[in-house]
Write an enzyme that holds these catalytic residues in place. Sequence first.
Site, PDB file in Angstrom:
ATOM      1  N   HIS A  22       1.937  19.900 -12.002  1.00 25.34           N
ATOM      2  CA  HIS A  22       2.015  18.692 -11.030  1.00 25.34           C
ATOM      3  C   HIS A  22       1.301  19.299  -9.770  1.00 25.34           C
ATOM      4  O   HIS A  22       2.134  19.144  -8.529  1.00 25.34           O
ATOM      5  CB  HIS A  22       3.347  18.196 -10.977  1.00 25.34           C
ATOM      6  CG  HIS A  22       3.053  16.752 -10.719  1.00 25.34           C
ATOM      7  ND1 HIS A  22       4.086  15.855 -10.961  1.00 25.34           N
ATOM      8  CD2 HIS A  22       2.061  16.072  -9.811  1.00 25.34           C
ATOM      9  CE1 HIS A  22       3.687  14.546 -10.571  1.00 25.34           C
ATOM     10  NE2 HIS A  22       2.624  14.817  -9.804  1.00 25.34           N
ATOM     11  N   GLU A  80       9.293  16.512 -16.560  1.00 26.68           N
ATOM     12  CA  GLU A  80       8.834  17.680 -15.679  1.00 26.68           C
ATOM     13  C   GLU A  80       9.973  18.386 -15.052  1.00 26.68           C
ATOM     14  O   GLU A  80      10.872  17.814 -14.478  1.00 26.68           O
ATOM     15  CB  GLU A  80       8.130  17.282 -14.611  1.00 26.68           C
ATOM     16  CG  GLU A  80       6.746  16.603 -15.291  1.00 26.68           C
ATOM     17  CD  GLU A  80       5.894  16.192 -13.920  1.00 26.68           C
ATOM     18  OE1 GLU A  80       6.214  16.118 -12.542  1.00 26.68           O
ATOM     19  OE2 GLU A  80       4.652  15.645 -14.292  1.00 26.68           O
TER      20      GLU A  80
END
Length: 529
Positions: free
Chosen positions: A279, A261
């Site tokens: 997220h 990420e």
Amino acid sequence: MPKPVVLIAEELSPATLKALGPDFEVVNVDGTDRPALLKALATADAILVRSATQLDSEAIAAAAQLKVIARAGVGLDNVDIKAATAAGVMVVNAPTSNVISAAELAIAQMLALARHIPDANASLKRDEWKRSQFTGAELYEKTVGIVGLGRIGGLVAARMAGFGVELIGYDPYVTPARAEQMGVTLVSLDELMKQSDFITIHIPKTAETTGMISEEQFKIAKPTLRIVNCSRGGIIDESALYKALSTNQIAGAGLDVFVNEPPKGSPLLSLPNILVTPHLGASTDEAQENAGISVAKSVRLALAGDLVPDAVNVAGGNIDASVKPGISLIEKLGQVLFGISGGNVTAIEVEVRGEIAVHDVTVLKLAGLKGFFQKAVTEQVSYVNAPLLAEQRGIDVKLTVDVKSEEYRNVTTVRATLADGTTASVSGTVIGPKLHQKIVNINGYDVELGLADHLVLMIYKDRPGIVAIYGKAFADANINIAAMQIARQQKGGKALSVITVDSPVAASVLEEVRKAISAEVMQAIEITS
């Protein structure tokens, strides 16, 4: 006294500071500025972070007086829990702060996938009107599979029931009866993959769950399957997912989490049948505020020396109200045990008898160890590192419980096995509405004496005149006796006398009394709250 220093390393809601209250000196630092962070940690008693601040072993080593690390969120990837535990630093998070937000996001992803909402929105904003391209599917009467029936999975189940779906679930740690209460039928993972039209994942990432859903699982799935992961990246094998989506083996996927990420360069981002979000599981105003308030309360508890339900490196959870009075009691009993055992022990047992034994009393074991090691070591001892201190010294620790207690409603005992094979023990109870703490047994001698800061314990041959001898010796030394108990196991045998006094007793006075009464044991025990 100076106020404890609480370091705020990232932006938190105003409600967080309000929940902390006025009892602390709040210092702000940019947690991503490493030199500034390390400098600020030197004087910090607590630090509050989110996900950007890295609290590794170096940072923890720089924080000599740090007592608690608080993460305003669920994940703890940025905290070295092992290093914190070894240093006696409690680590807390806010495990329930985002459960509603995460559950709602998973449902939103399922609905968005079913009705092509993101693509339809983008198309219309390009001045296109392509209704036929965005024909979707209803959730009604479809089978929804939930992987993981914990807090978030349970919330999803409760909300999805209103859509008129059939709910099935996979969770090896949930009983069929519990699943039935949620309206979910438990099945194997393979059966869930075969039967589901929609799947949503709500499990932690572990060695066992990483790559849990891979190529083999997609091979047995329906071509209409839409799968959503708003838990942790990597539970779905991303390569296998790409293959299943690009070959239309399944209909679609929604991901809020990724192995890396941000997922820059991921081939998944190029696919038309995947919905992705950055997220956002905890990204609501309510979740962020709840997380901040939760950890602020935990910091207050930790700095007050109390147990914290949301601590991740110490047994937490909700402590029953009937158990809580025993925490302070057994911590003091642990200190007494150190005094009467001399500290050279190979095993420690905490025994809980009575009504409270029906509850989770793990906290009492921790408190007993904390009390024992407060007297045994020079470093800071906490509920966190007390079990580690026992492990490092090869001390076996055991907790036993029994709902039967013959003389008192509840009795707690801490017992040590010494290096020579002998044992030492002390038992206590909490009595009455004012919760008076009493010692009720020492090394098999029945007594009933209130706990105090200064205790003197003597074992000697039972004979007349002993009390007069030590009473005079203490009076001559200006030591006031507040209370006293004498116990014996047989007439003319050994007697135990334990007294509470108003001030510490000098070693020279103890030695004088020991010689005067020919005591086998003569010990002064100081108890700190």
